[in-house]
Design a protein around this motif. Structure first.
Motif: not given
Length: 246
Positions: A132-133, A169
């Motif tokens: 995600e980051e 994701l």
């Protein structure tokens, strides 16, 4: 005693809108363990050169490796033998490994240094947060998830990493045409994986219109000692490879 492999009645994966991070629920459990001298050396001496953290933020992968090359991310590499072998065998490909257990991270770093590998970097972080980051969208050619914890008990199925929100994701981090390669030695988890992946939008099973969603073990996935021992005992292994469509 009942074999837990055959006592795996599933409740079904969570819905696609389920949050990726549920408070207190992880797909792994941190286990304490003694560190060998080599593993300690890897964490202390090699980590500054090959280690990455969430604090580093969003990565520019071309700058990170100093080149443009195919990029592979392996989630949960264990003690790292398979990932090190891949990186050594494919020097024209860049690899990023993600693992939370310190002994495995230390072992991989020590081996990578001894073999002089420059095409490998490592996160000791939660894989969901790294995806995600830290990893840009449409930046990866392959994501690998080999032998994740199957969490065989029904009450623990919510801990399984393969859930609709997770595979979506992964899809966003793959390039169009990139592949998500999963493998497990638990048949019921293989069926769960196939159910989640076949229902996920934007993926196509590379097995094609066959009667099984599984593919034979690809030659590029190294045969681990654990897997070889299991084969001798008659244990099965199931590989699934899905391609991102869009």
């Amino acid at each position: 005693m009942t074999d837990p492999r055959h006592d795996d009645k599933t409740t079904g994966p969570e819905g696609p809108d389920a949050p990726l991070h549920r408070r207190g629920i992880k797909s792994y459990v941190l286990r304490a363990g003694r560190m060998t001298q080599a593993q300690t050396r890897g964490l202390e001496e090699v980590w500054p050169r090959l280690g990455l953290s969430l604090a580093d933020g969003r990565q520019d992968l071309a700058a990170l490796f100093g080149r443009e090359a195919p990029r592979v991310v392996e989630i949960g590499f264990g003690m790292g033998a398979s990932l090190v072998e891949q990186a050594e065998t494919h020097p024209d490909t860049d690899f990023i490994g993600i693992e939370v257990h310190a002994p495995g991270v230390g072992k991989l770093l020590d081996e990578a240094d001894k073999r002089g590998l420059t095409n490998l970097r490592v996160y000791r972080e939660d894989a969901l947060r790294v995806l995600e980051e830290c990893l840009p969208e449409a930046s990866l050619d392959t994501v690998q998830l080999f032998f994740p914890d199957p969490w065989p008990k029904k009450k623990h199925h919510k801990r399984r990493i393969v859930q609709p929100a997770f595979v979506e994701l992964v899809r966003t981090r793959l390039k169009v045409g990139g592949t998500f390669h999963l493998a497990t030695d638990w048949e019921a988890y293989a069926e769960w994986m196939a159910e989640v992946m076949d229902a996920a939008p934007g993926y196509a099973n590379t097995a094609g219109p066959e009667t099984t969603p599984y593919v034979p073990r690809p030659a590029f996935r190294p045969l681990t000692k654990f897997e070889a021992r299991g084969e001798k005992l008659g244990h099965g292994v199931w590989d699934l490879i899905y391609r991102r469509l869009g």
